[in-house]
Design a protein around this motif. Structure first.
Motif, PDB file in Angstrom:
ATOM      1  N   ARG A 104      48.573  47.520  31.645  1.00  0.00           N
ATOM      2  CA  ARG A 104      47.284  46.802  31.578  1.00  0.00           C
ATOM      3  C   ARG A 104      46.158  47.855  31.441  1.00  0.00           C
ATOM      4  NH1 ARG A 104      45.151  43.953  35.214  1.00  0.00           N
ATOM      5  NH2 ARG A 104      46.578  44.507  36.763  1.00  0.00           N
ATOM      6  N   LYS A 105      46.624  49.385  31.261  1.00  0.00           N
ATOM      7  CA  LYS A 105      45.523  50.258  31.051  1.00  0.00           C
ATOM      8  C   LYS A 105      45.805  51.145  29.887  1.00  0.00           C
ATOM      9  CE  LYS A 105      44.786  50.835  36.096  1.00  0.00           C
ATOM     10  NZ  LYS A 105      44.950  52.239  36.939  1.00  0.00           N
ATOM     11  N   ALA A 150      36.677  22.527  25.129  1.00  0.00           N
ATOM     12  CA  ALA A 150      36.222  23.833  25.357  1.00  0.00           C
ATOM     13  C   ALA A 150      37.255  24.874  25.617  1.00  0.00           C
ATOM     14  CB  ALA A 150      34.933  23.920  26.069  1.00  0.00           C
ATOM     15  N   ALA A 151      38.047  24.359  26.753  1.00  0.00           N
ATOM     16  CA  ALA A 151      38.897  25.308  27.613  1.00  0.00           C
ATOM     17  C   ALA A 151      40.082  25.544  26.430  1.00  0.00           C
ATOM     18  CB  ALA A 151      39.692  24.454  28.584  1.00  0.00           C
ATOM     19  N   ALA A 189      35.122  19.256  28.141  1.00  0.00           N
ATOM     20  CA  ALA A 189      35.468  20.641  28.799  1.00  0.00           C
ATOM     21  C   ALA A 189      36.966  20.713  28.363  1.00  0.00           C
ATOM     22  CB  ALA A 189      35.587  20.237  30.438  1.00  0.00           C
ATOM     23  N   LEU A 190      37.820  20.040  28.043  1.00  0.00           N
ATOM     24  CA  LEU A 190      39.084  20.113  27.620  1.00  0.00           C
ATOM     25  C   LEU A 190      39.098  20.781  26.509  1.00  0.00           C
ATOM     26  CD1 LEU A 190      42.204  19.547  28.215  1.00  0.00           C
ATOM     27  CD2 LEU A 190      41.970  17.416  26.779  1.00  0.00           C
ATOM     28  N   ILE A 228      41.659  62.943  29.296  1.00  0.00           N
ATOM     29  CA  ILE A 228      41.249  63.247  30.608  1.00  0.00           C
ATOM     30  C   ILE A 228      40.565  62.216  31.303  1.00  0.00           C
ATOM     31  CG2 ILE A 228      39.968  64.759  32.248  1.00  0.00           C
ATOM     32  CD1 ILE A 228      40.623  67.062  30.056  1.00  0.00           C
ATOM     33  N   LEU A 229      39.654  61.684  30.507  1.00  0.00           N
ATOM     34  CA  LEU A 229      38.601  60.671  31.186  1.00  0.00           C
ATOM     35  C   LEU A 229      39.384  59.386  30.884  1.00  0.00           C
ATOM     36  CD1 LEU A 229      35.202  61.479  29.776  1.00  0.00           C
ATOM     37  CD2 LEU A 229      36.166  61.901  32.103  1.00  0.00           C
ATOM     38  N   ARG A 230      39.958  58.859  29.894  1.00  0.00           N
ATOM     39  CA  ARG A 230      40.574  57.614  29.590  1.00  0.00           C
ATOM     40  C   ARG A 230      41.889  57.325  30.192  1.00  0.00           C
ATOM     41  NH1 ARG A 230      39.944  56.559  23.588  1.00  0.00           N
ATOM     42  NH2 ARG A 230      40.952  54.567  24.329  1.00  0.00           N
ATOM     43  N   GLY A 231      42.649  58.301  30.504  1.00  0.00           N
ATOM     44  CA  GLY A 231      44.111  58.414  30.842  1.00  0.00           C
ATOM     45  C   GLY A 231      44.740  58.527  29.633  1.00  0.00           C
ATOM     46  N   GLU A 286      41.727  33.303  22.544  1.00  0.00           N
ATOM     47  CA  GLU A 286      42.138  34.379  23.069  1.00  0.00           C
ATOM     48  C   GLU A 286      43.508  34.718  22.413  1.00  0.00           C
ATOM     49  OE1 GLU A 286      40.544  36.342  25.329  1.00  0.00           O
ATOM     50  OE2 GLU A 286      42.673  37.589  25.673  1.00  0.00           O
ATOM     51  N   TYR A 287      44.423  33.738  22.349  1.00  0.00           N
ATOM     52  CA  TYR A 287      45.748  33.978  21.822  1.00  0.00           C
ATOM     53  C   TYR A 287      45.945  34.076  20.420  1.00  0.00           C
ATOM     54  CZ  TYR A 287      47.284  33.143  26.569  1.00  0.00           C
ATOM     55  OH  TYR A 287      47.612  33.180  27.850  1.00  0.00           O
ATOM     56  N   MET A 328      38.790  28.129  24.218  1.00  0.00           N
ATOM     57  CA  MET A 328      38.800  29.400  24.724  1.00  0.00           C
ATOM     58  C   MET A 328      39.909  30.068  24.591  1.00  0.00           C
ATOM     59  SD  MET A 328      36.031  29.544  27.792  1.00  0.00           S
ATOM     60  CE  MET A 328      35.852  27.947  28.363  1.00  0.00           C
ATOM     61  N   LEU A 329      41.165  29.216  25.128  1.00  0.00           N
ATOM     62  CA  LEU A 329      42.453  29.499  25.244  1.00  0.00           C
ATOM     63  C   LEU A 329      42.930  30.039  23.675  1.00  0.00           C
ATOM     64  CD1 LEU A 329      43.947  27.302  27.772  1.00  0.00           C
ATOM     65  CD2 LEU A 329      43.667  29.806  27.978  1.00  0.00           C
TER      66      LEU A 329
END
Lengths: 315, 218, 179
Positions: free
Chosen positions: A57-58, A28-29, A25-26, A121-124, A36-37, A32-33
């Motif tokens: 964040r948008k 795998a975790a 698990a360690l 207009i749709l996506r901001g 991502e980074y 994953m991190l």
């Protein structure tokens, strides 16, 4: 009655195998991190005078229509002169963040003739970026508006000076023999307010069409002449110029031809064409129109003709 | 290896000093008379008949070990389970909700969620959701519907799979999703969702009546 | 007779699973679990930001449910399991309050599955909201990590044998009025 043998006794493992589970698990975790980074690029700060439409964040940062980062936070500058936008770039886009990079906010714009940034207009809102070429940097000053297109090597800009704007606005097309060869980039009042000035950009293959003695006129709007004997006469360059305004030009067929106009040359814009101008037929060689034709279509006109090659490669 | 109490305490409480091997041996022997073993602390009780609505609690740890259902009936678990299986068919086939946005209609059902996870590169998670939300409840329902003749295998099945059947959690998740979507799009609940909810309740009832009975008769 | 089968594995297995769950909770809470694009609202959510967003949009009962399922329950389960394991592991004295601990175990056993709420939520939304560019829900790797964490907490609870709590206790004898 037979005597049963005693079973063999052995020690169990000191650390039971079950502890492999948290170990896996360690791993795998951690993976994953890490995955991502690994995608994270540098974090940069862009200062804008106005932060409307930018949301943490948008709001996405786009380059060539692809997201290369996302806004992490928006904060007011300490002196209240604007906002600081913190942007996390993707790893592949890290090289965009170099000195000279230009950032501007794209918001939906609907004018009578032009619709830009409709997707926003749709996506901001989104932030567009043009990469810089200097040293890597992490702090930038955003532009108030989209910068003039660049990167189309060989295009040339000229300044027109006219009595009035008519229906011309930024984005209006520039025609030569009704062929779109450029675009009006911006319009403003002259410093003495006695005339209007507009900047036009002629696309790369057509720059040599503009000579020092070239005449420009306003080709936009309806030109409806009612004469007593000739009946009605309706003249218009194109439907696009009817709605959006437009500029046309012609070059005299003197021999030899006048030299090509240099970047930034100024011309007068007349309100209509002299009849004689329309008869000029100078022979000016333009660069072969293989790739650059599409450049002009990028200014807003979809190519109407599809060559057999492109048709065969289409899915 | 001696586990349980150490040798220092052996003299004080000899009857609680067991080795794992001794216990394994003891456990192999069938009980001589019907007993009720607490599943939490292992306390053994004499089995006594319960009247409807009565609850038996462990004398030692006070855990709820058996109760007699008011619904009673030896066939209650099987009948609930059959009802659940009947509901499972429309739950699997019919849409759960219909969503409309920008003039576009979309229906969502249980399997669509599973396929979406798979499409986004999470096949294992997709299988897991399918197991917890669909396959295990169905397995338990089938077992409960058929297995009342064989309580031992049913008990084994419950122990092995009971923890992994989560249709009730899925129902709650759909409600949360509904409220979240409701503020953005037009949402309509469809028959598939009600069937799934009914299936979930039927499983709950079948399982409950079964557990009460199997405990009471163990 | 006390039919508890205490073997070394009965402590190691729940402890190992609980540790695995704790490890998996790190990426589950740090990484985004879902990307949502809904009508001009493109965002990437972690478990925590999802709860905050629900709360801010006024859906606080929903925020509470998701908070309990995704946050409180996994943490409570791990802490509770830790207490049980420590109580069983400490050999020096008899376990003091086996009744309370047994009740704690029964609660842990019951609530664990509700943590799967977020996983099902993401799975269901991803299946429904597939409008292409304007509206999309895309599950991200964080939700897989969270599902793994939940599975590990359930495995840990299953592996824990509550009869260990009663190891030192006398079985209750039949009292006269029981007969």
């Amino acid at each position: 009655m037979t005597e049963h043998p005693a079973p063999h006794l052995a020690r169990t493992r000191k650390i039971p195998l079950i502890w492999l589970v948290p170990l896996i698990a360690l791993l795998a975790a951690a993976w994953m991190l890490f995955a991502e980074y690994r995608e994270h690029g540098p974090e940069i700060v862009v200062d804008f005078a106005d932060g409307s439409g930018i949301e943490p964040r948008k709001t996405s940062v786009d380059f060539k229509g692809v997201s290369v980062g996302v806004v992490r936070a928006v904060s007011l500058k300490p002196d209240l002169s604007g906002v600081s936008v913190h942007v996390r770039l993707t790893r592949g886009a890290a090289s965009l963040a170099a000195e000279g990079a230009q950032f501007w906010v794209v918001q939906p714009e609907i004018s009578f003739g032009a619709v830009r940034g409709l997707d926003t207009i749709l996506r901001g809102s989104r932030i567009n970026v043009l990469p810089g070429r200097g040293e890597p940097a992490d702090r930038f000053v955003g532009l108030d508006r989209a910068p003039p297109p660049r990167g189309r090597e060989g295009g040339r800009s000229f300044v027109l000076d006219g009595e009035r704007l008519g229906s011309i606005n930024a984005g209006s097309p520039v025609f030569y023999r009704d062929v779109k060869v450029g675009v009006v980039e911006g319009t403003r009042l002259a410093p003495d307010s006695a005339s209007v000035r507009m900047r036009v950009r002629i696309e790369a293959p057509y720059v040599d069409l503009v000579r020092t003695n070239t005449r420009f006129w306003n080709a936009g709007g309806l030109d409806f002449k009612l004469s007593l004997f000739g009946g009605g006469h309706l003249r218009n360059t194109s439907l696009e110029s009817l709605i959006n305004g437009g500029v046309a030009f012609a070059t005299p067929d003197t021999s030899p031809l006048a030299p090509p106009a240099s970047e930034g040359s100024e011309f007068q814009l007349t309100s209509e064409a002299d009849k004689a101008w329309l008869t000029w037929r100078p022979q000016i060689s333009i660069q072969p129109a293989d790739a650059p034709v599409n450049e002009s279509s990028a200014a807003g006109v979809a190519p109407l003709l599809v060559t057999p090659e492109t048709r065969s490669t289409a899915p | 290896m001696i586990v349980g109490t150490g040798p220092s305490r052996a003299g004080r409480r000899p009857e609680t000093t067991f080795s794992a091997r001794t216990l394994a041996f003891i456990r192999m022997q069938p009980p001589l008379h019907p007993v009720l073993t607490c599943r939490f602390c292992g306390q053994v009780h004499r089995a006594i008949p319960l009247a409807g609505g009565e609850v038996a609690r462990c004398v030692r740890c006070a855990a709820h070990i058996a109760s007699a259902s008011r619904w009673g009936g030896k066939h209650a678990p099987a009948s609930f389970a059959l009802a659940g299986i009947a509901f499972a068919v429309p739950a699997a086939l019919l849409p759960f909700i219909t969503v409309e946005k920008f003039g576009n209609m979309r229906t969502g059902d249980f399997l669509a969620g599973v396929f979406a996870l798979d499409q986004h590169g999470m096949p294992l998670l997709a299988v897991w959701v399918l197991i917890c939300g669909g396959l295990t409840p169905l397995l338990l329902l089938t077992g409960l519907a058929l297995g009342w003749r064989n309580p031992a295998s049913l008990r084994w099945m419950g122990g092995a799979f009971g923890d992994w059947a989560m249709p009730d959690v899925y129902v709650l998740a759909v409600f949360v999703a509904l409220t979240r979507l409701g503020s953005i799009v037009d949402v309509e609940l469809n028959a598939g969702f009600w069937s799934y909810t009914a299936m979930s309740f039927a499983l709950l009832l079948a399982w409950r009546t079964h557990r009460l009975q199997s405990n009471a008769s163990a | 007779m006390n039919p508890a089968p205490p073997s070394p594995v009965s402590i190691h297995r729940p402890a190992a699973f609980a540790l695995a769950a704790a490890v998996m909770l790190v990426p589950a809470n740090v990484l985004p679990i879902v990307d949502t694009r809904l009508a001009g609202d493109a965002r990437s959510d972690t478990i925590w930001s999802g709860v905050v967003e629900l709360h801010e949009s006024g859906l606080w009962p929903l925020a509470l449910v998701v908070f309990l399922a995704s946050f409180a329950i996994p943490v409570f389960k791990l802490v509770g399991l830790g207490c049980l394991l420590v109580a069983v592991k400490r050999r020096a004295s008899a376990i003091r309050r086996p009744r309370a601990l047994t009740r704690l175990y029964a609660v842990l056993d019951e609530i664990g599955r509700w943590s799967m709420l977020d996983v099902f939520l993401v799975a269901f939304l991803a299946g429904v909201v597939r409008f292409g560019e304007p509206a999309m829900v895309v599950p991200r790797v964080g939700i897989a990590a969270f599902a793994a964490a939940v599975v590990f907490t359930i495995l840990a609870t299953r592996a824990f044998d509550p009869r260990l709590l009663w190891r030192d206790q006398q079985p209750a004898a039949a009292r006269p009025f029981d007969a």
